[in-house]
Scaffold this motif. Structure first.
Motif, PDB file in Angstrom:
ATOM      1  N   TYR A 138       0.822  -1.221   0.000  1.00  0.00           N
ATOM      2  CA  TYR A 138       0.000   0.000   0.000  1.00  0.00           C
ATOM      3  C   TYR A 138       0.854   1.269   0.000  1.00  0.00           C
ATOM      4  O   TYR A 138       0.391   2.327   0.422  1.00  0.00           O
ATOM      5  N   GLY A 139       2.087   1.193  -0.471  1.00  0.00           N
ATOM      6  CA  GLY A 139       2.953   2.359  -0.475  1.00  0.00           C
ATOM      7  C   GLY A 139       3.726   2.562   0.809  1.00  0.00           C
ATOM      8  O   GLY A 139       4.511   3.518   0.913  1.00  0.00           O
ATOM      9  N   PHE A 140       3.517   1.691   1.788  1.00  0.00           N
ATOM     10  CA  PHE A 140       4.249   1.762   3.050  1.00  0.00           C
ATOM     11  C   PHE A 140       5.457   0.842   3.006  1.00  0.00           C
ATOM     12  O   PHE A 140       5.420  -0.233   2.401  1.00  0.00           O
ATOM     13  N   SER A 141       6.519   1.270   3.662  1.00  0.00           N
ATOM     14  CA  SER A 141       7.739   0.469   3.764  1.00  0.00           C
ATOM     15  C   SER A 141       8.188   0.428   5.217  1.00  0.00           C
ATOM     16  O   SER A 141       8.002   1.393   5.973  1.00  0.00           O
ATOM     17  N   ALA A 200       8.836   0.882  12.874  1.00  0.00           N
ATOM     18  CA  ALA A 200       7.910   1.827  12.251  1.00  0.00           C
ATOM     19  C   ALA A 200       7.782   1.565  10.761  1.00  0.00           C
ATOM     20  O   ALA A 200       8.682   1.017  10.129  1.00  0.00           O
ATOM     21  N   MET A 201       6.640   1.988  10.220  1.00  0.00           N
ATOM     22  CA  MET A 201       6.402   2.015   8.782  1.00  0.00           C
ATOM     23  C   MET A 201       6.443   3.468   8.315  1.00  0.00           C
ATOM     24  O   MET A 201       6.156   4.400   9.083  1.00  0.00           O
ATOM     25  N   PHE A 202       6.773   3.644   7.029  1.00  0.00           N
ATOM     26  CA  PHE A 202       6.958   4.973   6.457  1.00  0.00           C
ATOM     27  C   PHE A 202       6.254   5.001   5.110  1.00  0.00           C
ATOM     28  O   PHE A 202       6.468   4.125   4.270  1.00  0.00           O
ATOM     29  N   TYR A 203       5.387   6.014   4.910  1.00  0.00           N
ATOM     30  CA  TYR A 203       4.716   6.142   3.618  1.00  0.00           C
ATOM     31  C   TYR A 203       5.671   6.825   2.649  1.00  0.00           C
ATOM     32  O   TYR A 203       6.108   7.950   2.889  1.00  0.00           O
TER      33      TYR A 203
END
Length: 258
Positions: A138-141, A200-203
């Motif tokens: 979904y665009g998150f990494s 953490a996740m990062f958009y």
């Protein structure tokens, strides 16, 4: 209308920017993003702003948590987070507005958080792209931190820019430092986040979900020195060396939460 986001409280920190807050709440309402609870934590704003906040409660039902005088960023976040009763907190400062279409990305973030119990926070905005990312969906990494990775920007896993986090955040990382400048408060939490093995996740389209708006009528209340922001090549180089040394020192000397 029944709240769709019934596991999530919107927490907004506010100080003397009531027009900005109203714009933020309207932006969520215009997208039919309905939270089960909204907490506005005010840091001793002027009477005219407090009056406007109380008037706004007739249109946007939120709980207003106040203090008799300005106690700084750390106290403002702490008392706001203490008031949250849901599993998740969406933390947004009052000068950010979600772009149209944000609702789907919040839903995506919540699905990731539900699936990945090891993820402590999911970030929606940044000034720069985090250097070490592992694509998820979904665009998150996923943000990857290793002490031996080069550069000081790897230390910026945590940020107090808009993010979703578990409301048990304090249990793992401690409370925000109080009685010091806001930048220092944020930095100490960033160190604690890493020291206590935060994930953490990062958009990746980090400017595509929120807009930070500082108007002439309600400018930023965070003041930074010119040296910290100067684009001069020599100053930027020296600043980079200084930050590398400082961040390693602070990380190595920080204590873990027991």
């Amino acid at each position: 209308m029944q709240p769709e986001f019934n596991t999530t409280t919107l927490l907004v920190t506010h100080y003397n920017r009531s027009a900005s807050l109203e714009r933020l709440l309207k932006a969520f309402a215009d997208q039919d993003i309905i939270f089960v609870d909204i907490v506005v934590s005010d840091d001793g704003s002027k009477p005219e702003h407090l009056e406007r906040l109380k008037s706004m409660q007739n249109t946007y039902p939120f709980r207003l948590i106040t203090t008799p005088f300005n106690k700084g960023l750390g106290n403002n976040i702490n008392k706001g987070q203490d008031a949250v009763n849901t599993p998740y907190t969406l933390y947004v400062q009052e000068d950010f507005d979600p772009f149209p279409g944000y609702k789907k990305h919040l839903q995506d973030a919540l699905s990731i958080a539900d699936e990945r119990g090891d993820i402590d926070m999911i970030r929606f905005y940044a000034y720069f792209k985090y250097p070490y990312l592992k694509p998820y969906r979904y665009g998150f990494s996923e943000m990857i931190f290793k002490l031996w990775y080069p550069g000081y920007r790897k230390f910026h896993c945590y940020s107090d820019h808009p993010h979703l986090r578990r409301s048990t955040f304090f249990d793992k990382f401690g409370r925000y430092a109080e009685g010091i400048k806001g930048d220092r408060t944020e930095f100490l939490m960033a160190v604690s986040f890493l020291k206590n093995k935060g994930k953490a996740m990062f958009y990746e389209d980090f400017k595509g979900l929120f807009d930070q708006i500082n108007s002439n009528d309600e400018p930023s209340t965070m003041k930074r020195s010119d040296l910290r922001q100067s684009p001069n090549v020599v100053i930027a180089f020296v600043r980079s060396i200084y930050r590398n040394i400082k961040y390693y020192y602070e990380y190595n000397n920080a204590k873990k939460i027991n």
